[in-house]
Write an enzyme that holds these catalytic residues in place. Structure first.
Site, PDB file in Angstrom:
ATOM      1  N   SER A 168       9.128   3.508  -9.720  1.00 31.88           N
ATOM      2  CA  SER A 168       7.960   3.048  -8.969  1.00 31.88           C
ATOM      3  C   SER A 168       6.749   3.884  -9.380  1.00 31.88           C
ATOM      4  CB  SER A 168       8.277   3.250  -7.493  1.00 31.88           C
ATOM      5  OG  SER A 168       7.105   3.419  -6.754  1.00 31.88           O
ATOM      6  N   SER A 169       5.550   3.364  -9.116  1.00 27.13           N
ATOM      7  CA  SER A 169       4.340   4.096  -9.512  1.00 27.13           C
ATOM      8  C   SER A 169       4.140   5.359  -8.668  1.00 27.13           C
ATOM      9  CB  SER A 169       3.108   3.199  -9.387  1.00 27.13           C
ATOM     10  OG  SER A 169       2.979   2.774  -8.054  1.00 27.13           O
ATOM     11  N   CYS A 170       4.888   5.492  -7.557  1.00 28.23           N
ATOM     12  CA  CYS A 170       4.699   6.683  -6.706  1.00 28.23           C
ATOM     13  C   CYS A 170       5.266   7.948  -7.363  1.00 28.23           C
ATOM     14  CB  CYS A 170       5.306   6.471  -5.330  1.00 28.23           C
ATOM     15  SG  CYS A 170       7.086   6.389  -5.383  1.00 28.23           S
TER      16      CYS A 170
ATOM     17  N   TYR B 144      11.121   9.943  -1.639  1.00 27.49           N
ATOM     18  CA  TYR B 144      11.434   8.738  -2.414  1.00 27.49           C
ATOM     19  C   TYR B 144      11.042   8.951  -3.883  1.00 27.49           C
ATOM     20  CZ  TYR B 144      10.901   3.756  -3.688  1.00 27.49           C
ATOM     21  OH  TYR B 144      10.980   2.534  -4.288  1.00 27.49           O
TER      22      TYR B 144
ATOM     23  N   LYS C 123      13.236   8.981  -7.411  1.00 24.63           N
ATOM     24  CA  LYS C 123      12.939   8.132  -8.573  1.00 24.63           C
ATOM     25  C   LYS C 123      12.749   8.979  -9.842  1.00 24.63           C
ATOM     26  CE  LYS C 123      12.963   4.023  -6.754  1.00 24.63           C
ATOM     27  NZ  LYS C 123      14.057   3.130  -7.123  1.00 24.63           N
TER      28      LYS C 123
ATOM     29  N   HIS D 191       4.602  -4.468   2.671  1.00 20.26           N
ATOM     30  CA  HIS D 191       3.513  -4.079   1.776  1.00 20.26           C
ATOM     31  C   HIS D 191       2.273  -4.942   2.061  1.00 20.26           C
ATOM     32  CE1 HIS D 191       6.916  -2.527  -0.944  1.00 20.26           C
ATOM     33  NE2 HIS D 191       6.297  -1.493  -0.430  1.00 20.26           N
TER      34      HIS D 191
HETATM   35  N1  LIG Z   1       8.616  -4.187  -4.120  1.00 20.99           N
HETATM   36  C1  LIG Z   1       7.722  -3.473  -4.808  1.00 20.99           C
HETATM   37  O1  LIG Z   1       6.495  -3.623  -4.665  1.00 20.99           O
HETATM   38  C2  LIG Z   1       8.197  -2.456  -5.811  1.00 20.99           C
HETATM   39  C3  LIG Z   1       7.222  -1.765  -6.510  1.00 20.99           C
HETATM   40  C4  LIG Z   1       7.614  -0.814  -7.418  1.00 20.99           C
HETATM   41  C5  LIG Z   1       8.957  -0.579  -7.616  1.00 20.99           C
HETATM   42  N2  LIG Z   1       9.906  -1.263  -6.949  1.00 20.99           N
HETATM   43  C6  LIG Z   1      11.316  -0.913  -7.220  1.00 20.99           C
HETATM   44  O2  LIG Z   1      12.109  -2.036  -7.501  1.00 20.99           O
HETATM   45  C7  LIG Z   1      13.438  -1.833  -7.013  1.00 20.99           C
HETATM   46  C8  LIG Z   1      13.841  -3.003  -6.141  1.00 20.99           C
HETATM   47  O3  LIG Z   1      12.902  -3.127  -5.067  1.00 20.99           O
HETATM   48  P1  LIG Z   1      12.820  -4.437  -4.167  1.00 20.99           P
HETATM   49  O4  LIG Z   1      11.404  -4.576  -3.753  1.00 20.99           O
HETATM   50  O5  LIG Z   1      13.533  -5.559  -4.826  1.00 20.99           O
HETATM   51  O6  LIG Z   1      13.638  -3.932  -2.879  1.00 20.99           O
HETATM   52  P2  LIG Z   1      14.521  -4.795  -1.879  1.00 20.99           P
HETATM   53  O7  LIG Z   1      13.993  -6.196  -1.803  1.00 20.99           O
HETATM   54  O8  LIG Z   1      14.629  -4.024  -0.604  1.00 20.99           O
HETATM   55  O9  LIG Z   1      15.936  -4.823  -2.589  1.00 20.99           O
HETATM   56  C9  LIG Z   1      16.756  -3.703  -2.696  1.00 20.99           C
HETATM   57  C10 LIG Z   1      18.188  -4.158  -2.679  1.00 20.99           C
HETATM   58  O10 LIG Z   1      19.039  -3.008  -2.795  1.00 20.99           O
HETATM   59  C11 LIG Z   1      20.109  -3.152  -1.877  1.00 20.99           C
HETATM   60  N3  LIG Z   1      20.621  -1.846  -1.466  1.00 20.99           N
HETATM   61  C12 LIG Z   1      19.937  -0.837  -0.888  1.00 20.99           C
HETATM   62  N4  LIG Z   1      20.765   0.192  -0.618  1.00 20.99           N
HETATM   63  C13 LIG Z   1      22.002  -0.191  -1.042  1.00 20.99           C
HETATM   64  C14 LIG Z   1      23.286   0.424  -1.019  1.00 20.99           C
HETATM   65  N5  LIG Z   1      23.458   1.640  -0.491  1.00 20.99           N
HETATM   66  N6  LIG Z   1      24.337  -0.272  -1.502  1.00 20.99           N
HETATM   67  C15 LIG Z   1      24.166  -1.508  -2.011  1.00 20.99           C
HETATM   68  N7  LIG Z   1      22.985  -2.149  -2.069  1.00 20.99           N
HETATM   69  C16 LIG Z   1      21.914  -1.492  -1.572  1.00 20.99           C
HETATM   70  C17 LIG Z   1      19.482  -3.859  -0.692  1.00 20.99           C
HETATM   71  O11 LIG Z   1      20.473  -4.461   0.099  1.00 20.99           O
HETATM   72  P3  LIG Z   1      20.255  -4.519   1.703  1.00 20.99           P
HETATM   73  O12 LIG Z   1      18.927  -5.175   1.923  1.00 20.99           O
HETATM   74  O13 LIG Z   1      21.423  -5.296   2.194  1.00 20.99           O
HETATM   75  O14 LIG Z   1      20.253  -3.082   2.149  1.00 20.99           O
HETATM   76  C18 LIG Z   1      18.574  -4.882  -1.387  1.00 20.99           C
HETATM   77  O15 LIG Z   1      19.263  -6.059  -1.714  1.00 20.99           O
HETATM   78  C19 LIG Z   1      13.412  -0.488  -6.270  1.00 20.99           C
HETATM   79  O16 LIG Z   1      13.925   0.507  -7.113  1.00 20.99           O
HETATM   80  C20 LIG Z   1      11.953  -0.224  -6.023  1.00 20.99           C
HETATM   81  O17 LIG Z   1      11.656   1.141  -6.048  1.00 20.99           O
HETATM   82  C21 LIG Z   1       9.560  -2.210  -6.037  1.00 20.99           C
END
Ligand SMILES: NC(=O)c1ccc[n+]([C@@H]2O[C@H](COP(=O)([O-])OP(=O)(O)OC[C@H]3O[C@@H](n4cnc5c(N)ncnc54)[C@H](OP(=O)(O)O)[C@@H]3O)[C@@H](O)[C@H]2O)c1
Length: 326
Positions: free
Chosen positions: A110-112, A139, A143, A186
């Site tokens: 992530s950008s953070c 967090y 990362k 967000h």
């Molecule tokens: N969204 C953004 O704007 C953004 C920006 C920059 C980077 N990212 C990065 O992209 C990645 C995905 O983000 P996202 O936005 O897709 O998040 P998300 O929608 O919350 O998806 C994360 C997934 O991981 C699963 N998960 C979490 N803990 C787990 C565990 N202990 N065991 C198994 N599964 C687990 C969650 O399942 P449950 O929901 O069932 O817990 C969920 O399906 C992350 O690394 C994040 O840092 C996202």
């Protein structure tokens, strides 16, 4: 062969916003052997369960899009969970992927990870040059550890075992599968919800925190998924030419930012809200600007395709569908 459509690919976090977009992108490209587990079926913080999964499934490639994610409020309220869960998930997945013979893995950061006062636009070499934003430091530290895990495995096992683990750092993402929770979402999903509710209630005004002048960058999640598969599939020489063994991550951004006021206008348009938009300058603005420098990825041949208004329209369509189901 990395591009063999029968390769077994494990997408960790396939139900999340990014993971589900990566699944769509791999299916669109014709990959037929995708494996997943829900959080309930496989808790990735559980080392023994993750070891068993890799031993029995033996995937060829891994996309690590599972993480505990959340906004400022969640990061401030649950810092222990943010650092513990994320370190455990990524340590377990990366280590057991290695033990089971996985050579190709993509870690999503992530950008953070960049310092709070990094010069803008933030380039990859800003990593570890200053203090992090305190609200999401736990967090961000997790990362950064994920990037360093990938690099350390490459350095120790790259030659001997053919390990090639890469990391991508996305900017703010939006799109289908986003979280619309009223207190824990967000900026784009939060504003979509507020403008939609204001439209339905015929409210004369939507009041937005801050002055509206800070600038932010947004990337549609399907573009992020395309970038993830693109980086995973780059040949080793091309990837190595743009990275270094101890600075191997690649930024994924849209390449341009807009002010919160411009974003609010675009969301009003996408949702069909016709009332006034007002700003409350007594509320905090946050950093004046947060933009990624994505030149490294651009010079490798990737650029985004989805413009903001187009992405917002698709996101709003999905929001309305979800809203009708509830
Ligand atoms: N969204 C953004 O704007 C953004 C920006 C920059 C980077 N990212 C990065 O992209 C990645 C995905 O983000 P996202 O936005 O897709 O998040 P998300 O929608 O919350 O998806 C994360 C997934 O991981 C699963 N998960 C979490 N803990 C787990 C565990 N202990 N065991 C198994 N599964 C687990 C969650 O399942 P449950 O929901 O069932 O817990 C969920 O399906 C992350 O690394 C994040 O840092 C996202």
């Amino acid at each position: 062969m990395i591009n063999d459509l029968k390769q077994k690919i494990y997408i960790a976090g396939h139900r999340g916003m990014v993971g589900s977009a990566i699944v769509r992108e791999l299916q669109r490209k014709g990959y037929t052997n995708l494996v997943y587990r829900t959080h309930q079926e496989l808790d990735l913080t559980n080392q023994a369960a993750v070891a068993h999964f890799f031993k029995t499934e033996k995937p060829d490639q891994v996309y690590l899009a599972a993480a505990k994610v959340g906004g400022i409020h969640a990061n401030n309220t649950y810092p222990a969970e943010f650092i513990y869960d994320n370190l455990m998930v990524q340590n377990n997945v990366i280590h057991h992927a290695f033990l089971s013979g996985v050579r190709k893995l993509l870690f999503l950061g992530s950008s953070c990870i960049y310092p709070k006062l990094a010069s803008q636009p933030m380039s990859e070499d800003a990593l570890l040059t200053g203090k992090l934003e305190p609200t999401n430091e736990p967090y961000a530290i997790a990362k950064i550890a994920g990037i360093k895990m990938c690099e350390s495995y490459n350095r120790q096992y790259g030659k001997s075992h053919g390990v090639d683990y890469r990391s991508v750092m996305p900017t703010n993402l939006y799109g289908p599968g986003d979280n619309y929770h009223p207190e824990n979402s967000h900026v784009i999903p939060a504003l979509i919800r507020r403008f939609h509710e204001a439209k339905v209630a015929n409210a004369p005004e939507v009041l937005i925190w801050g002055t509206g002048t800070p600038k932010r960058e947004f990337l549609y999640v399907d573009d992020m998924a395309r970038a993830s598969v693109f980086v995973m599939q780059l040949d080793r020489a091309a990837y190595d030419a743009q990275t270094q063994p101890m600075q191997s991550h690649i930024n994924v951004g849209f390449g341009d930012d807009i002010s919160i006021a411009q974003l609010a206008d675009a969301i009003a348009k996408a949702t069909g809200y016709q009332g006034q938009i007002a700003f409350d300058p007594t509320k905090p603005d946050g950093s004046p600007r947060k933009l990624m420098n994505s030149k490294r990825l651009n010079s490798l041949g990737w650029s985004p395709k989805i413009l903001l208004q187009q992405g917002l329209a698709a996101t709003y369509q999905e929001f309305v569908k979800l809203d009708l189901q509830n």
